[in-house]
Scaffold this motif. Structure first.
Motif, PDB file in Angstrom:
ATOM      1  N   MET A   1       0.764  -1.294  -0.010  1.00 50.19           N
ATOM      2  CA  MET A   1      -0.175   0.113   0.059  1.00 50.19           C
ATOM      3  C   MET A   1       0.650   1.114  -0.116  1.00 50.19           C
ATOM      4  SD  MET A   1      -3.041  -1.302   2.658  1.00 50.19           S
ATOM      5  CE  MET A   1      -3.711   0.326   2.959  1.00 50.19           C
ATOM      6  N   TYR A   2       2.105   0.812   0.657  1.00 53.12           N
ATOM      7  CA  TYR A   2       2.922   2.309   0.589  1.00 53.12           C
ATOM      8  C   TYR A   2       4.409   2.111   0.120  1.00 53.12           C
ATOM      9  CZ  TYR A   2      -0.942   3.783   3.672  1.00 53.12           C
ATOM     10  OH  TYR A   2      -2.124   4.100   4.221  1.00 53.12           O
ATOM     11  N   PRO A   3       4.417   1.655  -1.045  1.00 51.01           N
ATOM     12  CA  PRO A   3       5.787   1.023  -1.568  1.00 51.01           C
ATOM     13  C   PRO A   3       6.926   2.040  -1.643  1.00 51.01           C
ATOM     14  CG  PRO A   3       4.260   1.636  -3.606  1.00 51.01           C
ATOM     15  CD  PRO A   3       3.491   1.776  -2.006  1.00 51.01           C
ATOM     16  N   MET A   4       6.792   3.358  -1.446  1.00 51.18           N
ATOM     17  CA  MET A   4       7.684   4.374  -1.561  1.00 51.18           C
ATOM     18  C   MET A   4       8.035   4.836  -0.363  1.00 51.18           C
ATOM     19  SD  MET A   4       8.322   3.793  -4.917  1.00 51.18           S
ATOM     20  CE  MET A   4       9.800   5.118  -5.160  1.00 51.18           C
TER      21      MET A   4
ATOM     22  N   ALA B   1      13.190   0.497  25.477  1.00 51.60           N
ATOM     23  CA  ALA B   1      12.314   0.473  26.685  1.00 51.60           C
ATOM     24  C   ALA B   1      11.087   1.094  26.473  1.00 51.60           C
ATOM     25  CB  ALA B   1      13.194   0.954  28.050  1.00 51.60           C
ATOM     26  N   LYS B   2       9.811   0.710  26.820  1.00 52.38           N
ATOM     27  CA  LYS B   2       8.473   1.227  26.544  1.00 52.38           C
ATOM     28  C   LYS B   2       8.645   2.713  27.158  1.00 52.38           C
ATOM     29  CE  LYS B   2       5.952  -1.895  28.720  1.00 52.38           C
ATOM     30  NZ  LYS B   2       4.871  -2.603  29.214  1.00 52.38           N
ATOM     31  N   GLU B   3       9.145   2.956  28.283  1.00 51.24           N
ATOM     32  CA  GLU B   3       9.051   4.353  28.668  1.00 51.24           C
ATOM     33  C   GLU B   3       9.973   5.213  27.814  1.00 51.24           C
ATOM     34  OE1 GLU B   3      12.103   2.017  31.585  1.00 51.24           O
ATOM     35  OE2 GLU B   3       9.948   1.664  30.423  1.00 51.24           O
ATOM     36  N   ASP B   4      10.793   4.591  26.938  1.00 57.09           N
ATOM     37  CA  ASP B   4      11.660   5.468  26.024  1.00 57.09           C
ATOM     38  C   ASP B   4      10.943   5.500  24.802  1.00 57.09           C
ATOM     39  OD1 ASP B   4      13.117   5.812  28.433  1.00 57.09           O
ATOM     40  OD2 ASP B   4      14.602   4.132  27.561  1.00 57.09           O
ATOM     41  N   ILE B   5      10.104   5.026  24.345  1.00 53.55           N
ATOM     42  CA  ILE B   5       9.589   4.999  22.755  1.00 53.55           C
ATOM     43  C   ILE B   5       9.252   6.252  22.331  1.00 53.55           C
ATOM     44  CG2 ILE B   5       7.113   4.543  23.329  1.00 53.55           C
ATOM     45  CD1 ILE B   5       9.410   2.548  20.745  1.00 53.55           C
ATOM     46  N   ILE B   6       8.454   7.161  23.090  1.00 49.48           N
ATOM     47  CA  ILE B   6       8.128   8.176  22.615  1.00 49.48           C
ATOM     48  C   ILE B   6       9.486   9.196  22.325  1.00 49.48           C
ATOM     49  CG2 ILE B   6       7.039  10.444  23.206  1.00 49.48           C
ATOM     50  CD1 ILE B   6       5.111   8.510  22.546  1.00 49.48           C
ATOM     51  N   GLU B   7      10.391   9.237  23.017  1.00 46.30           N
ATOM     52  CA  GLU B   7      11.573   9.972  22.945  1.00 46.30           C
ATOM     53  C   GLU B   7      12.350   9.494  21.729  1.00 46.30           C
ATOM     54  OE1 GLU B   7      15.949  11.155  25.098  1.00 46.30           O
ATOM     55  OE2 GLU B   7      14.508  10.179  26.221  1.00 46.30           O
ATOM     56  N   GLU B   8      12.315   8.234  21.544  1.00 45.34           N
ATOM     57  CA  GLU B   8      12.829   7.508  20.188  1.00 45.34           C
ATOM     58  C   GLU B   8      12.262   7.927  18.971  1.00 45.34           C
ATOM     59  OE1 GLU B   8      15.410   6.030  19.533  1.00 45.34           O
ATOM     60  OE2 GLU B   8      16.372   5.330  21.395  1.00 45.34           O
ATOM     61  N   LEU B   9      10.896   7.921  18.776  1.00 39.53           N
ATOM     62  CA  LEU B   9       9.982   8.264  17.963  1.00 39.53           C
ATOM     63  C   LEU B   9       9.953   9.939  17.527  1.00 39.53           C
ATOM     64  CD1 LEU B   9       6.871   6.308  18.559  1.00 39.53           C
ATOM     65  CD2 LEU B   9       8.511   5.791  16.926  1.00 39.53           C
ATOM     66  N   SER B  10      10.439  10.697  18.602  1.00 41.08           N
ATOM     67  CA  SER B  10      10.478  12.097  18.491  1.00 41.08           C
ATOM     68  C   SER B  10      11.721  12.327  17.758  1.00 41.08           C
ATOM     69  CB  SER B  10      10.478  12.531  19.730  1.00 41.08           C
ATOM     70  OG  SER B  10       9.236  12.439  20.263  1.00 41.08           O
ATOM     71  N   ASN B  11      12.668  11.767  17.754  1.00 41.92           N
ATOM     72  CA  ASN B  11      13.971  11.962  17.269  1.00 41.92           C
ATOM     73  C   ASN B  11      14.189  10.878  15.658  1.00 41.92           C
ATOM     74  OD1 ASN B  11      14.890  13.629  19.293  1.00 41.92           O
ATOM     75  ND2 ASN B  11      15.323  11.792  20.389  1.00 41.92           N
ATOM     76  N   THR B  12      13.161  10.732  15.398  1.00 41.52           N
ATOM     77  CA  THR B  12      13.139   9.649  14.226  1.00 41.52           C
ATOM     78  C   THR B  12      12.221  10.367  13.084  1.00 41.52           C
ATOM     79  OG1 THR B  12      13.362   7.711  15.688  1.00 41.52           O
ATOM     80  CG2 THR B  12      12.780   7.411  13.210  1.00 41.52           C
ATOM     81  N   ASN B  13      12.896  10.260  11.869  1.00 39.49           N
ATOM     82  CA  ASN B  13      11.823  10.492  10.622  1.00 39.49           C
ATOM     83  C   ASN B  13      11.044   9.416  10.137  1.00 39.49           C
ATOM     84  OD1 ASN B  13      13.365  13.140   9.994  1.00 39.49           O
ATOM     85  ND2 ASN B  13      14.833  12.130   9.245  1.00 39.49           N
ATOM     86  N   LEU B  14       9.652   9.550  10.506  1.00 40.30           N
ATOM     87  CA  LEU B  14       8.680   8.688  10.306  1.00 40.30           C
ATOM     88  C   LEU B  14       7.779   9.071   8.836  1.00 40.30           C
ATOM     89  CD1 LEU B  14       7.511   8.535  13.858  1.00 40.30           C
ATOM     90  CD2 LEU B  14       9.028   6.700  12.709  1.00 40.30           C
ATOM     91  N   ASP B  15       7.495   7.938   8.191  1.00 34.77           N
ATOM     92  CA  ASP B  15       6.671   7.872   7.051  1.00 34.77           C
ATOM     93  C   ASP B  15       5.506   7.212   7.468  1.00 34.77           C
ATOM     94  OD1 ASP B  15       8.193   9.734   5.430  1.00 34.77           O
ATOM     95  OD2 ASP B  15       8.952   7.956   4.249  1.00 34.77           O
ATOM     96  N   VAL B  16       5.372   5.693   7.578  1.00 37.77           N
ATOM     97  CA  VAL B  16       4.550   4.635   8.030  1.00 37.77           C
ATOM     98  C   VAL B  16       5.233   4.060   9.316  1.00 37.77           C
ATOM     99  CG1 VAL B  16       3.174   2.830   7.464  1.00 37.77           C
ATOM    100  CG2 VAL B  16       3.991   4.446   5.466  1.00 37.77           C
ATOM    101  N   LEU B  17       4.380   4.295  10.351  1.00 32.14           N
ATOM    102  CA  LEU B  17       4.870   3.873  11.785  1.00 32.14           C
ATOM    103  C   LEU B  17       3.695   2.662  12.053  1.00 32.14           C
ATOM    104  CD1 LEU B  17       6.339   3.734  14.550  1.00 32.14           C
ATOM    105  CD2 LEU B  17       4.481   5.410  15.415  1.00 32.14           C
TER     106      LEU B  17
END
Length: 458
Positions: free
Chosen positions: A349-352, A418-434
């Motif tokens: 669905m999101y090949p690119m 760790a679960k408690e660190d996931i938001i920080e990780e995502l905030s510092n990551t370039n995301l297209d499809v999560l």
């Protein structure tokens, strides 16, 4: 045993998705319903709002007297409850009427025309599709579903007393052997629950025994790949299904903007069906559900309308966010084959776009048995954040960790978080499809992640 003779029903492990459906069923039949669960969840809160008494400590003294009346109360428990549980030990020692969840479901199925849907994956979506089509028709149904149906915001549908019953045929603990199916569907037979079965062959044999429960005048439908694994155990006539495969098929399949269009070919032909729940596997699930509905005499136009209005099950390819700069999908997949099918659909669905996956392994035993399969499936993602194993009913197994999966992967961008660190990780990551994947308590992270990105966009 006559279920109607009991005034009260008490559930040990009432917060489970299967247990809560049966609890609601008894409540709607005028019984006094209560129970225990380990933690308070949104589901147990809903039960309490519906008038069901729930407590969260294993203390017999807290259980009201009406649930300790041996002659008038039925005790229902789930195998997920440890044998050391004080309340359960008391009820068993004092010889209360104590049944497993599967035994109660078996008694319910025995009294109705029963559509039972089994499989190591796909059974929740398929059974919910069958239920939705029947609910949409004059037939109606009662349905006990292992997930929250989006159309009804519930895991339970209550029909007329003589309406067909749709149930999930759970292979864990060989629970499905207690059912009385008139129409059986098997969506998949992949190795799982080897802590119960010992090896794959015994699991295949168990599925064969389940299908042998269908009477000669009944109907047995098996995914064409699963049929190859269990046909040596089958005694009666059976049919197969798939996409461009089997006796019943989806043909002319095309996906446009997240909608799957296809034609159904079987005893009838139904053209131009539209399924708004993405995934090739969901098209196959729809073929099985349509076949069951046809066997029950549901008109083609009713089936077509029902498939178009089907909204899926919570945590099964569930869109959490659809923003211009971020797509976020959550899925319950917890077996390598499920993850492979899910990520294959996402990629198609999101090949690119870059796909970032957060995965929480479920059970030490499953991780130990399938860590290489998990690694192979997750390698379809471009980036993987791995959470620690969710133990559920199990104690830790020495040496079995999430790192076992990471060590087998080829995807370069992968790490343990760790679960408690996931938001920080995502905030510092370039995301297209999560995507979030798993059957443990990762579901508690889903609204946290969703709200984080909603607030960031506002």
């Amino acid at each position: 045993m006559e279920l109607e003779k009991f005034d009260s029903v008490y559930f040990v492990g009432i917060g489970g998705i299967g247990m809560s459906a049966i609890a609601r069923w008894f409540k709607q039949r005028g019984k006094s319903v209560g129970g225990y669960d380990r933690v308070k969840t949104p589901l147990t809160s809903e039960l309490e709002q519906e008038g069901i008494w729930v407590h969260y400590e294993d203390k017999l003294k807290d259980v009201p007297a009406e649930y300790r009346d041996k002659d008038n109360v039925l005790i229902v428990y789930t195998p997920a409850i440890p044998s050391s549980h004080e309340e359960l030990k008391f009820f068993q020692k004092k010889k209360f009427n104590v049944l497993k969840r599967s035994e109660v479901l078996g008694l319910i199925s025995k009294d109705h025309y029963c559509v039972a849907v089994g499989g190591t994956h796909g059974k929740t979506t398929t059974s919910s599709m069958v239920a939705h089509i029947l609910k949409h028709s004059e037939k109606g149904c009662s349905a006990f579903i292992g997930g929250i149906m989006t159309n009804y915001n519930s895991n339970l549908i209550i029909g007329e007393k003589d309406a067909p019953v749709v149930v999930e045929a759970d292979e864990f603990d060989r629970s499905f052997h207690r059912l009385s199916p008139n129409h059986a569907i098997v969506t998949s037979v992949d190795p799982d629950h080897l802590d119960i079965y010992g090896d794959e062959e015994q699991m295949k044999e168990a599925f064969g025994k389940f299908l042998q429960l269908v009477p000669e005048e009944g109907h047995t439908l098996i995914h064409y790949k699963a049929a190859e694994k269990v046909n040596m155990y089958l005694e009666n006539l059976y049919y197969t299904y798939g996409i461009d495969q089997g006796d019943y098929q989806a043909k002319a399949l095309r996906g446009i903007s997240g909608v799957f269009y296809f034609n159904y070919h079987g005893k009838r032909t139904i053209k131009d069906l539209s399924l708004y729940v993405p995934g090739f596997h969901n098209v196959e699930n729809a073929v099985a559900a349509i076949t069951a509905a046809i066997e029950l005499g549901v008109p083609s136009e009713t089936i077509k309308d029902a498939i178009a209005s089907y909204k899926g099950v919570k945590r099964r390819f569930e869109y959490i966010l659809r923003q211009d700069n971020l797509i976020y999908i959550d899925d319950y997949a917890h077996h390598p084959t499920e993850i492979k099918a899910f990520l294959r659909s996402v990629k198609s669905m999101y090949p690119m776009k870059k796909i970032t996956a957060i995965f929480q392994p479920h059970l030490y035993s499953r991780t130990q048995d399938f860590y290489q399969g998990f690694a192979e499936s997750l390698d379809q993602a471009d980036q993987v954040f791995m959470l620690d194993i969710y133990p559920a009913r199990e104690q830790p197994v020495p040496g079995v960790t999430s790192q076992m999966i990471l060590d087998q992967m080829y995807t370069g961008d992968r790490k343990l978080v760790a679960k408690e660190d996931i938001i920080e990780e995502l905030s510092n990551t370039n995301l297209d499809v999560l995507v979030t994947i798993g059957a443990g308590d990762i579901d508690q992270l889903v609204p946290v992640i969703g709200n984080h990105f909603k607030e960031a966009a506002s």
